[in-house]
Write a protein that holds these residues in place. Structure first.
Motif, PDB file in Angstrom:
ATOM      1  N   TRP A   9     -20.020 -25.028  17.093  1.00 38.64           N
ATOM      2  CA  TRP A   9     -21.330 -24.388  18.077  1.00 38.64           C
ATOM      3  C   TRP A   9     -22.114 -26.698  18.108  1.00 38.64           C
ATOM      4  O   TRP A   9     -23.109 -25.972  18.632  1.00 38.64           O
ATOM      5  CB  TRP A   9     -22.167 -23.775  18.324  1.00 38.64           C
ATOM      6  N   ALA A  10     -21.789 -27.684  18.503  1.00 43.12           N
ATOM      7  CA  ALA A  10     -22.201 -28.412  17.748  1.00 43.12           C
ATOM      8  C   ALA A  10     -22.947 -28.827  19.356  1.00 43.12           C
ATOM      9  O   ALA A  10     -22.174 -28.012  20.790  1.00 43.12           O
ATOM     10  CB  ALA A  10     -20.877 -29.628  17.467  1.00 43.12           C
ATOM     11  N   THR A  11     -22.622 -30.391  19.931  1.00 43.38           N
ATOM     12  CA  THR A  11     -23.022 -30.347  21.775  1.00 43.38           C
ATOM     13  C   THR A  11     -21.453 -30.011  22.359  1.00 43.38           C
ATOM     14  O   THR A  11     -20.694 -30.043  22.241  1.00 43.38           O
ATOM     15  CB  THR A  11     -23.227 -32.362  21.981  1.00 43.38           C
ATOM     16  N   THR A  12     -21.963 -29.310  24.291  1.00 39.41           N
ATOM     17  CA  THR A  12     -20.924 -29.861  24.534  1.00 39.41           C
ATOM     18  C   THR A  12     -20.643 -30.903  25.747  1.00 39.41           C
ATOM     19  O   THR A  12     -20.595 -30.422  26.720  1.00 39.41           O
ATOM     20  CB  THR A  12     -21.429 -28.201  25.542  1.00 39.41           C
ATOM     21  N   SER A  13     -20.909 -31.957  25.257  1.00 40.56           N
ATOM     22  CA  SER A  13     -20.136 -33.412  25.900  1.00 40.56           C
ATOM     23  C   SER A  13     -19.334 -33.099  26.456  1.00 40.56           C
ATOM     24  O   SER A  13     -18.737 -33.659  27.463  1.00 40.56           O
ATOM     25  CB  SER A  13     -20.413 -34.192  24.699  1.00 40.56           C
ATOM     26  N   ASP A  14     -18.257 -31.908  26.151  1.00 39.17           N
ATOM     27  CA  ASP A  14     -16.542 -31.767  26.155  1.00 39.17           C
ATOM     28  C   ASP A  14     -16.383 -31.329  28.174  1.00 39.17           C
ATOM     29  O   ASP A  14     -15.647 -31.581  28.827  1.00 39.17           O
ATOM     30  CB  ASP A  14     -15.663 -31.707  25.645  1.00 39.17           C
ATOM     31  N   VAL A  15     -18.113 -31.068  28.113  1.00 39.08           N
ATOM     32  CA  VAL A  15     -17.679 -30.329  29.710  1.00 39.08           C
ATOM     33  C   VAL A  15     -18.483 -31.865  30.453  1.00 39.08           C
ATOM     34  O   VAL A  15     -19.880 -32.000  30.509  1.00 39.08           O
ATOM     35  CB  VAL A  15     -18.633 -28.934  30.330  1.00 39.08           C
ATOM     36  N   VAL A  16     -18.046 -31.896  32.114  1.00 42.26           N
ATOM     37  CA  VAL A  16     -17.953 -32.980  32.283  1.00 42.26           C
ATOM     38  C   VAL A  16     -17.608 -32.436  33.781  1.00 42.26           C
ATOM     39  O   VAL A  16     -16.829 -32.439  34.437  1.00 42.26           O
ATOM     40  CB  VAL A  16     -17.672 -34.568  32.134  1.00 42.26           C
ATOM     41  N   LEU A  17     -18.812 -32.240  35.060  1.00 38.78           N
ATOM     42  CA  LEU A  17     -18.505 -32.303  35.952  1.00 38.78           C
ATOM     43  C   LEU A  17     -18.692 -33.025  37.103  1.00 38.78           C
ATOM     44  O   LEU A  17     -19.522 -34.151  37.561  1.00 38.78           O
ATOM     45  CB  LEU A  17     -19.463 -31.488  36.301  1.00 38.78           C
ATOM     46  N   ARG A  43     -24.395 -20.897  35.387  1.00 39.75           N
ATOM     47  CA  ARG A  43     -25.893 -21.452  34.665  1.00 39.75           C
ATOM     48  C   ARG A  43     -25.385 -21.417  33.310  1.00 39.75           C
ATOM     49  O   ARG A  43     -25.827 -22.175  32.479  1.00 39.75           O
ATOM     50  CB  ARG A  43     -27.213 -20.282  34.396  1.00 39.75           C
ATOM     51  N   ILE A  44     -24.197 -21.043  33.205  1.00 41.48           N
ATOM     52  CA  ILE A  44     -23.781 -21.342  31.112  1.00 41.48           C
ATOM     53  C   ILE A  44     -22.827 -22.483  31.156  1.00 41.48           C
ATOM     54  O   ILE A  44     -23.245 -23.737  30.620  1.00 41.48           O
ATOM     55  CB  ILE A  44     -22.997 -20.908  30.404  1.00 41.48           C
ATOM     56  N   VAL A  45     -21.818 -23.275  32.320  1.00 40.98           N
ATOM     57  CA  VAL A  45     -21.336 -23.958  32.627  1.00 40.98           C
ATOM     58  C   VAL A  45     -22.484 -25.380  32.831  1.00 40.98           C
ATOM     59  O   VAL A  45     -22.386 -26.711  32.984  1.00 40.98           O
ATOM     60  CB  VAL A  45     -20.254 -23.370  33.604  1.00 40.98           C
ATOM     61  N   LEU A  46     -23.026 -24.860  33.519  1.00 45.74           N
ATOM     62  CA  LEU A  46     -24.766 -25.822  34.104  1.00 45.74           C
ATOM     63  C   LEU A  46     -25.063 -26.881  32.800  1.00 45.74           C
ATOM     64  O   LEU A  46     -25.216 -27.562  32.748  1.00 45.74           O
ATOM     65  CB  LEU A  46     -25.032 -25.313  35.335  1.00 45.74           C
ATOM     66  N   ALA A  47     -25.592 -25.704  31.751  1.00 45.44           N
ATOM     67  CA  ALA A  47     -25.926 -25.845  30.768  1.00 45.44           C
ATOM     68  C   ALA A  47     -25.343 -26.793  29.920  1.00 45.44           C
ATOM     69  O   ALA A  47     -25.476 -27.837  29.541  1.00 45.44           O
ATOM     70  CB  ALA A  47     -26.287 -25.459  30.165  1.00 45.44           C
ATOM     71  N   PRO A  66     -23.986 -17.605  20.759  1.00 44.98           N
ATOM     72  CA  PRO A  66     -23.346 -18.872  21.422  1.00 44.98           C
ATOM     73  C   PRO A  66     -21.659 -18.880  21.111  1.00 44.98           C
ATOM     74  O   PRO A  66     -20.851 -19.296  22.119  1.00 44.98           O
ATOM     75  CB  PRO A  66     -23.323 -19.343  19.392  1.00 44.98           C
ATOM     76  N   ALA A  67     -21.437 -17.682  21.152  1.00 45.30           N
ATOM     77  CA  ALA A  67     -20.197 -17.185  21.085  1.00 45.30           C
ATOM     78  C   ALA A  67     -19.250 -16.693  22.555  1.00 45.30           C
ATOM     79  O   ALA A  67     -17.817 -17.355  23.471  1.00 45.30           O
ATOM     80  CB  ALA A  67     -19.066 -15.889  20.783  1.00 45.30           C
ATOM     81  N   THR A  68     -20.527 -16.579  23.546  1.00 44.39           N
ATOM     82  CA  THR A  68     -19.991 -16.092  24.925  1.00 44.39           C
ATOM     83  C   THR A  68     -20.157 -17.438  24.918  1.00 44.39           C
ATOM     84  O   THR A  68     -19.176 -17.580  26.220  1.00 44.39           O
ATOM     85  CB  THR A  68     -20.549 -15.257  25.610  1.00 44.39           C
ATOM     86  N   VAL A  69     -20.877 -18.110  24.843  1.00 41.45           N
ATOM     87  CA  VAL A  69     -21.216 -19.617  25.907  1.00 41.45           C
ATOM     88  C   VAL A  69     -20.057 -20.848  25.106  1.00 41.45           C
ATOM     89  O   VAL A  69     -19.332 -21.023  26.143  1.00 41.45           O
ATOM     90  CB  VAL A  69     -22.496 -20.728  25.837  1.00 41.45           C
ATOM     91  N   GLY A  70     -19.440 -20.378  24.185  1.00 42.47           N
ATOM     92  CA  GLY A  70     -18.408 -21.323  24.038  1.00 42.47           C
ATOM     93  C   GLY A  70     -17.062 -20.821  24.228  1.00 42.47           C
ATOM     94  O   GLY A  70     -16.118 -21.055  25.174  1.00 42.47           O
ATOM     95  N   ARG A  73     -17.223 -22.055  28.049  1.00 42.99           N
ATOM     96  CA  ARG A  73     -17.185 -23.315  28.129  1.00 42.99           C
ATOM     97  C   ARG A  73     -15.459 -24.101  27.795  1.00 42.99           C
ATOM     98  O   ARG A  73     -14.974 -24.776  28.802  1.00 42.99           O
ATOM     99  CB  ARG A  73     -18.086 -24.358  26.864  1.00 42.99           C
ATOM    100  N   LYS A  74     -14.701 -22.768  27.576  1.00 39.31           N
ATOM    101  CA  LYS A  74     -13.624 -23.290  26.680  1.00 39.31           C
ATOM    102  C   LYS A  74     -12.603 -23.147  27.974  1.00 39.31           C
ATOM    103  O   LYS A  74     -11.791 -23.930  28.857  1.00 39.31           O
ATOM    104  CB  LYS A  74     -12.758 -22.554  25.713  1.00 39.31           C
ATOM    105  N   ARG A  75     -12.926 -22.281  28.945  1.00 38.87           N
ATOM    106  CA  ARG A  75     -12.358 -21.527  29.989  1.00 38.87           C
ATOM    107  C   ARG A  75     -12.476 -22.421  31.120  1.00 38.87           C
ATOM    108  O   ARG A  75     -12.052 -23.011  31.692  1.00 38.87           O
ATOM    109  CB  ARG A  75     -12.766 -20.491  30.988  1.00 38.87           C
ATOM    110  N   PHE A  76     -14.064 -23.339  31.332  1.00 37.68           N
ATOM    111  CA  PHE A  76     -13.862 -24.091  32.204  1.00 37.68           C
ATOM    112  C   PHE A  76     -13.107 -25.518  32.319  1.00 37.68           C
ATOM    113  O   PHE A  76     -12.542 -25.840  33.393  1.00 37.68           O
ATOM    114  CB  PHE A  76     -15.658 -24.365  32.517  1.00 37.68           C
TER     115      PHE A  76
END
Length: 128
Positions: A9-17, A43-47, A66-70, A73-76
């Motif tokens: 549940w570290a940083t979410t740097s793998d989401v690049v828009l 809102r989750i993906v933007l964050a 945090p599981a919902t955010v994960g 994030r993975k689906r996106f």
């Protein structure tokens, strides 16, 4: 800090828009006709696009786990914008198409029957 399946549940740097994706997500998140579920996913993906934020930080801000955010994030990351849409539900496929629904709504809002002041359920069914 991590999940039981090894997911961190570290940083979410793998989401690049892209700029276009960011614009679309922001529009969907604030559009009144978007479902609340889709708006939350946006809102989750933007964050998640903010490299300094963790899933836990985002979850606390948006009142989700945090599981919902994960999950989103993975689906996106796997399917981009299409990954945020609801998956097909099990069961019998719909027998009424989106075009049929749109046609009835437009007819209801823009026309009246010749012999009445408004459409009844039965008169609309007979027409369509």
């Amino acid at each position: 800090m991590g999940g039981s399946d090894g997911e961190t549940w570290a940083t979410t740097s793998d989401v690049v828009l892209t700029d276009e994706e960011r614009d679309t997500l922001e529009r969907w998140a604030r559009r009144p006709k978007s479902s609340q579920a889709l708006a939350l996913r946006c809102r989750i993906v933007l964050a998640c696009a903010d490299e300094e934020r963790t899933n836990g930080d985002i979850a606390a801000e948006l009142s989700v786990t945090p599981a919902t955010v994960g999950k989103w994030r993975k689906r996106f990351a796997a399917n981009r914008l299409d990954g945020l849409r609801d998956e097909p539900r099990p069961g019998v496929p719909r027998s009424i198409t989106d075009d049929d629904v749109e046609r009835v709504i437009v007819k209801t809002l823009e026309e009246t029957p010749t012999d009445a002041t408004h459409w009844s359920t039965r008169s609309m069914a007979k027409y369509t």
